[in-house]
Design a protein around this motif. Sequence first.
Motif, short mmCIF file in Angstrom:
data_model
loop_
_atom_site.label_atom_id
_atom_site.label_comp_id
_atom_site.label_asym_id
_atom_site.label_seq_id
_atom_site.Cartn_x
_atom_site.Cartn_y
_atom_site.Cartn_z
N ASN A 253 0.80 -1.22 0.00
CA ASN A 253 0.00 0.00 0.00
C ASN A 253 0.83 1.27 0.00
O ASN A 253 0.37 2.32 0.40
CB ASN A 253 -0.94 0.02 1.21
CG ASN A 253 -2.32 -0.37 0.77
OD1 ASN A 253 -2.81 0.14 -0.23
ND2 ASN A 253 -2.92 -1.29 1.50
N SER B 141 -10.92 4.46 1.36
CA SER B 141 -9.61 4.90 1.89
C SER B 141 -9.68 5.16 3.38
O SER B 141 -8.82 4.70 4.14
CB SER B 141 -9.21 6.25 1.27
OG SER B 141 -8.57 6.08 0.09
N LEU C 122 -10.02 2.04 5.47
CA LEU C 122 -8.83 1.18 5.54
C LEU C 122 -7.66 1.86 6.25
O LEU C 122 -6.94 1.22 7.00
CB LEU C 122 -8.38 0.79 4.13
CG LEU C 122 -9.33 -0.12 3.35
CD1 LEU C 122 -8.89 -0.20 1.89
CD2 LEU C 122 -9.35 -1.51 3.95
N SER D 115 -7.21 0.55 -3.85
CA SER D 115 -7.62 -0.48 -2.88
C SER D 115 -8.71 -1.40 -3.43
O SER D 115 -8.84 -2.54 -3.00
CB SER D 115 -8.13 0.18 -1.58
OG SER D 115 -7.07 0.84 -0.95
N ASN E 86 -8.09 -5.17 -2.81
CA ASN E 86 -9.12 -5.96 -2.12
C ASN E 86 -9.50 -7.18 -2.93
O ASN E 86 -9.69 -8.27 -2.42
CB ASN E 86 -10.37 -5.13 -1.85
CG ASN E 86 -10.19 -4.26 -0.63
OD1 ASN E 86 -9.34 -4.52 0.20
ND2 ASN E 86 -10.99 -3.22 -0.53
#
Length: 403
Positions: free
Chosen positions: A100, A197, A200, A390, A394
């Motif tokens: 990330n 965002s 997470l 993401s 994911n």
Amino acid sequence: MKRRKSFAKSHHKAAIKRLIYENGSLSRTEIQKKMCIRPASITQLTRELMEENILIEKGLGKNEKGKKQRLLTLNPNGGKVIGIEFDPQFIHGLLIDFENKIIGQKNYTLPEGTAGNQIVALLKKTIHQLNHTGSTHLPPLLGIGIADPGLVDRERGVSLFCSQIADWRNVPLRQIMEKEFQLPIYVEGNTNCKLLSESLFGAGRNFQNQIYIDLSYGIGASLMTHGSFYYGAQGLAGELGHVQYDKSGPICSCGSYGCLETYVSSSAVMRSIKNAVQHGVISPFLDQIRENSKFLSIQSFIQAANKNDKFCISLVEEMGRTLGEVIANVVNFLNPEAILIGGELADLGDLILNPVKGTVRRQSLELTTRNLAFKVAEIKDRPAARGAASLVLNQLFKGNEFF
Ligand SMILES: [Zn+2]
């Protein structure tokens, strides 16, 4: 039998990837405890995942007896993904690794009136440039997430409509980008990407039931229930900006009157400032604009509010109360755990959050606000592009689209 065994193996590998994606890094013992399968199987499965370049050993942790254990984490060089956000004024693209981390970015400012087909061409160009950022030994690009500024049919990956781009209607973004890049493409509304965002990495980390309110040119909202987005029947849920606040109010871009976003949004702020300047309202900020129109901007407005300019403070408080009245109804109806305020006006911080909070607490049922959290969004750097990336991660690590 053989097929069943290989299914169980890929299922277990997927579970290990998901656990490490969600937890950052874990020892083999921790993984074994969470999955309840034999230690020998964990050793075998993690070895295979390391051979596949998906996991690496990084650092040491300690078990409860204080014994040192090697930690496993996702291999940052195992692959990369792109998250991209756009609107009529800009394109921001991020290249993100498996940890990330942002490993590359590309930004374009668009001249006023940029046509839809030019935006599509620039999106492609941005993605190509990001994909070729850095050294020649970069990991493979595994997918692209696009945060769309308008209404989206996410099932088909079609961008349906964006009021601010004149010729933007039914643009098959997924199909266009799949043809160009031969990779999985995810198209999602940008407010949902921003909430993803926050959920997470930011202010929404600890909540499963939350509402994100994006105060920018208009108002967007995104609703997460039990960790999944609520879309509504046609994916159009979240149009909080068009909740009518005062039927005798000003006309809205949707054709109705007195919608919330005609009172609370960057465009509403700009209108109020211009109006106050014209009508000779006195305040240091307004005087500054009368002297030099370059101070007519949302950033200057926020700075002046922080310096306690009387006009700015009273406008922010009025917006906060108006927004609070609408949110109070939403809270009574949906009983969320958290309200997150994001977007351009979120930089006002507590100046806007406090009047919102005060009004909601006064006007909602006491039980619904007892544990309700109010937060300003924390992800300042390209939150929609991060969320779009993401979407891909994911899918890769959780085996579903999260929602
Ligand atoms: Zn409206």
